[in-house]
Design an enzyme around this catalytic site. Structure first.
Site, mmCIF file in Angstrom:
data_model
loop_
_atom_site.group_PDB
_atom_site.id
_atom_site.type_symbol
_atom_site.label_atom_id
_atom_site.label_comp_id
_atom_site.label_asym_id
_atom_site.label_seq_id
_atom_site.Cartn_x
_atom_site.Cartn_y
_atom_site.Cartn_z
ATOM 1 N N HIS A 144 0.817 -1.227 0.000
ATOM 2 C CA HIS A 144 0.000 0.000 0.000
ATOM 3 C C HIS A 144 0.854 1.283 0.000
ATOM 4 O O HIS A 144 1.959 1.324 0.553
ATOM 5 C CB HIS A 144 -0.916 0.023 1.228
ATOM 6 C CG HIS A 144 -0.147 0.176 2.503
ATOM 7 N ND1 HIS A 144 0.125 1.392 3.066
ATOM 8 C CD2 HIS A 144 0.435 -0.749 3.309
ATOM 9 C CE1 HIS A 144 0.830 1.225 4.166
ATOM 10 N NE2 HIS A 144 1.037 -0.078 4.332
ATOM 11 N N HIS A 153 12.238 -1.206 -12.851
ATOM 12 C CA HIS A 153 11.980 -2.644 -13.045
ATOM 13 C C HIS A 153 12.011 -3.323 -11.681
ATOM 14 O O HIS A 153 13.045 -3.309 -10.997
ATOM 15 C CB HIS A 153 13.051 -3.229 -13.979
ATOM 16 C CG HIS A 153 12.851 -4.686 -14.296
ATOM 17 N ND1 HIS A 153 13.593 -5.340 -15.244
ATOM 18 C CD2 HIS A 153 12.005 -5.627 -13.804
ATOM 19 C CE1 HIS A 153 13.213 -6.609 -15.313
ATOM 20 N NE2 HIS A 153 12.252 -6.810 -14.442
#
Ligand code: JB2
Length: 223
Positions: A144, A153
């Site tokens: 979150h 990446h």
């Protein structure tokens, strides 16, 4: 039902195969052609999709109605090449598509930037904001309220706890774990399996448990 949108994919290697699967399972897009920098691949196919050549094919593809694109270059541990390619393709007039594998879980309150891909089994948690041209690779978990920059990446199986921030072009290696609230700097490299418990400065490279700095030029054996 409307016809699938034609898309050109840049790069016909290992990451391309994974993306192709995700696009086919997601639906809505049709990878019409692959453009690859290796001249030897011209005329080959990747899982049934023709590799039509290099950049010289792009004006023709645009003329024929393929205006959407996806970057399929993993560039393990160095994302500047992906960033440059993204800018070049955008300047030509292509629009990037988002690819979200149907087994990925993306919170309704998360936001994904242009051209960002979320692969099989990955999780993007509530309130998380992800930039453009990001790879959230297979089974990676971004919890979150994280903030992920452009061209990042996050490799397979990496785990980012809540409120982690990752700056542009950083690379998070496979299976690395990042402590809640940590900041990973611009173009930083986190080696596979690292446990990051402190902020990582811009351009730095870290490896190990707990993660410590190493010299990128000498390598760590883990990145
Ligand atoms: O600028 C480019 C360019 N640079 C490299 N333009 C175009 N159109 N193509 C480019 N390529 C092509 O991308 C290369 O010629 C090559 O064929 C392809 C990259 O394939 P490769 O298999 O070398 O790497 P990858 O990025 O697809 O996959 C790596 O990263 C993934 C995340 C592998 O290590 C995978 O195992 C990994 N899962």
């Amino acid at each position: 039902m409307s016809a699938p949108i034609p898309v050109v994919m840049f790069g016909g290697g290992g990451h391309g195969r994974v993306l192709l699967d995700a696009v086919r399972l997601q639906g809505g897009y049709d990878i019409k052609a692959i453009v690859d920098a290796q001249p030897a691949l011209r005329g080959e196919q990747l899982d049934g999709v023709p590799i039509v050549g290099g950049d010289e094919e792009l004006p023709r593809l645009l003329r024929e109605g393929t205006r959407h694109a996806v970057v399929a270059i993993g560039s393990v541990s160095n994302n500047s090449q992906r960033a440059e390619l993204f800018a070049r393709i955008k300047a030509m007039g292509f629009t990037f598509v988002n690819v979200v594998h149907p087994s990925a879980v993306v919170s309704p309150s998360a936001r994904l930037g242009e051209g960002t891909v979320v692969l099989a089994g990955a999780i993007v948690g509530p309130g998380t904001v992800v930039g453009a041209n990001v790879i959230i690779n297979s089974r990676a978990s971004v919890d979150h309220d994280c903030s992920i920059g452009d061209h990042v990446h996050i490799a397979p199986g990496a785990v980012l706890s809540g409120s982690v921030s990752v700056s542009d072009m950083a690379f998070i290696g496979a299976g690395a774990t990042i402590k809640q609230g940590t900041r990973i700097g611009r173009s930083a490299l986190v080696a596979l399996g690292a446990a990051v418990i402190r902020d990582v400065p811009d351009g730095a490279a870290v490896a190990g448990v707990p993660a410590k700095a190493f010299d990128k030029k000498k390598g760590s054996g883990l990145a």
